[in-house]
Motif scaffolding. Structure first.
Motif, short mmCIF file in Angstrom:
data_model
loop_
_atom_site.label_atom_id
_atom_site.label_comp_id
_atom_site.label_asym_id
_atom_site.label_seq_id
_atom_site.Cartn_x
_atom_site.Cartn_y
_atom_site.Cartn_z
N GLN A 315 5.20 0.12 -6.89
CA GLN A 315 5.72 1.38 -6.00
C GLN A 315 7.23 1.31 -5.83
O GLN A 315 7.86 0.18 -5.91
CB GLN A 315 4.94 1.42 -4.58
CG GLN A 315 5.06 0.33 -3.84
CD GLN A 315 4.28 -0.93 -3.91
OE1 GLN A 315 3.79 -1.18 -5.01
NE2 GLN A 315 4.29 -1.87 -2.87
N GLN A 339 2.91 4.57 -6.16
CA GLN A 339 3.53 5.70 -5.67
C GLN A 339 5.00 5.64 -5.29
O GLN A 339 5.50 4.32 -5.57
CB GLN A 339 2.91 5.85 -4.14
CG GLN A 339 3.08 4.75 -3.32
CD GLN A 339 2.09 5.12 -1.70
OE1 GLN A 339 1.23 5.43 -1.97
NE2 GLN A 339 3.12 5.02 -0.88
N GLN A 348 -5.55 7.52 -8.05
CA GLN A 348 -5.32 7.49 -6.51
C GLN A 348 -6.03 6.08 -6.04
O GLN A 348 -7.09 5.90 -5.96
CB GLN A 348 -5.96 8.68 -5.48
CG GLN A 348 -5.30 9.85 -5.99
CD GLN A 348 -4.07 10.02 -5.89
OE1 GLN A 348 -3.33 9.54 -4.72
NE2 GLN A 348 -3.31 10.73 -7.01
N LYS A 359 3.94 10.26 -2.20
CA LYS A 359 3.31 9.84 -3.53
C LYS A 359 4.41 9.69 -4.68
O LYS A 359 4.13 9.09 -5.53
CB LYS A 359 2.27 10.57 -3.97
CG LYS A 359 1.01 10.86 -2.84
CD LYS A 359 0.35 9.66 -2.57
CE LYS A 359 -0.83 9.74 -1.74
NZ LYS A 359 -1.50 8.10 -1.79
N THR A 360 5.29 10.86 -4.50
CA THR A 360 6.34 10.73 -5.71
C THR A 360 7.68 10.77 -5.27
O THR A 360 7.81 11.12 -4.03
CB THR A 360 6.12 12.01 -6.39
OG1 THR A 360 6.30 13.05 -5.93
CG2 THR A 360 4.62 11.96 -7.25
#
Length: 371
Positions: A315, A339, A348, A359-360
């Protein structure tokens, strides 16, 4: 009883007394230098409120029965200062230079507390010392370069103190050293790359001396200010745990061969470029919060789905893709976090709370950072 009988009884009594004294001297009399050293150490250290560690240190009795003192014959071989139970207040004061007089000492540890002042140079006189751990206190000043004289040292833990200056290169010559823990200090200058458990606010480039410490097992250099690239040869060490998180490392990370270290944490740095497939053999891999770009190598997906990878945290980077089907079944024993990258995560998966809810990554940031 005749005169001859009384003489025999007297001789027998003298024999018993001599036997008792011999046994007493062999078992209970501590070497005078060790005795005086313990007295000096006691005078310079005190229990914090709530601690009763020194209650047993009555020098009218045998010091080998003191709390934290362990002897072999007439020599002190281990000194564990402070109550080791969780929540103990610990000790305060300075470490007296007389510590260096305990010539047979193999283990020296001090529990977390408020020990202040510098680490005495005399520690380097402890030629048999194998374990040195004084963490979570207020030790300040430089790490003595003379620690390089401790040829038997296996563990060095000076983490969570207020040490300053550079890490002595002499430490890199210690042939038996397996655990180095220096995190949470205020060290500066260039850092020998053999270091790592974890650990001081160090600054400067990481370089040299790797080949001298092939016995390392655990390396923790986290929570410092190390700069420059991470030497690729560091990943070839036969260690089980490499902690380099939360520094200022930069550049691409490209190990020459498949990495066999069980846990590698490079998170929270400034590393960039594509993620090397050589890391796909790491069981617990933390690459989050960097500036990695491009696709996640397919070998990671294979290892993840087979359960070989247990933690894969990617992430908060700038990754643009990973070839994994939305219906892929990730083993319950494995964790994947994707994420806040430059892609919509195709699967997910639960992420750590600190990863946030987004998330992005915003498109503007992705366009700005090209790696």
């Amino acid at each position: 009883m005749g005169k001859q009988g009384r003489r025999r009884m007297g001789s027998y009594a003298l024999f018993l007394i001599a036997l008792f004294l011999c046994k007493f001297l062999a078992v209970a009399i501590l070497d005078p230098l060790d005795f005086l050293a313990l007295q000096s150490i006691r005078k310079s250290l005190h229990d914090l409120p709530g601690s009763n560690f020194f209650a047993s240190w009555d020098f009218t009795s045998d010091p080998c029965n003191f709390a934290g003192v362990y002897c072999d014959s007439d020599k002190v071989i281990a000194l564990n200062l402070g109550d080791p139970r969780a929540g103990s207040p610990g000790l305060t004061g300075r470490i007296d230079p007389a510590i260096g007089k305990l010539s047979a000492l193999a283990e020296l540890s001090i529990v977390p507390g408020r020990i202040y002042g510098s680490l005495p140079q005399s520690v380097s006189q402890l030629k048999d010392l194998r374990f040195l751990a004084i963490s979570r206190n207020f030790i300040s000043g430089d790490i003595p370069a003379t620690l390089g004289q401790l040829r038997s040292l296996k563990t060095l833990d000076l983490s969570y103190n207020q040490l300053t200056g550079e890490i002595p290169r002499s430490i890199g010559t210690l042939p038996e050293l397996t655990n180095v823990i220096l995190c949470h200090n205020h060290l500066s200058g260039s850092v020998p790359p053999f270091l790592s458990q974890f650990l001081t606010r160090l600054t400067g480039p990481v370089d040299r001396l790797l080949s001298r410490l092939d016995q390392l097992n655990y390396v923790d250099l986290s929570l410092n200010q190390f700069t420059g690239p991470i030497p690729s040869q560091l990943f070839s060490f036969p260690i089980t745990n490499l902690q380099l998180e939360r520094n200022l490392f930069t550049g691409s990370v490209q190990p020459a061969d498949q990495v066999t270290i069980s846990t590698v944490d490079l998170s929270h740095n400034r590393l960039w470029g594509q993620i090397s497939p050589m890391f796909s053999t790491v069981q617990n891999l933390y690459l989050n919060n960097n500036r990695f770009t491009g696709q996640v190598p397919a070998s990671f997906v294979d290892q993840l789905l087979s359960g070989s990878i247990q933690i894969l945290y990617l992430q908060h980077n700038y990754l643009t893709g990973i070839e994994i089907k939305p219906t892929a079944e990730i083993p319950v024993s494995s964790s994947l976090c994707l994420q806040y990258n430059c892609m919509v995560p195709p699967v997910q998966t639960p992420c750590p709370l600190k990863a946030g809810n987004e998330k992005t990554r915003p498109t503007a940031q992705c366009n700005e950072w090209k790696g």
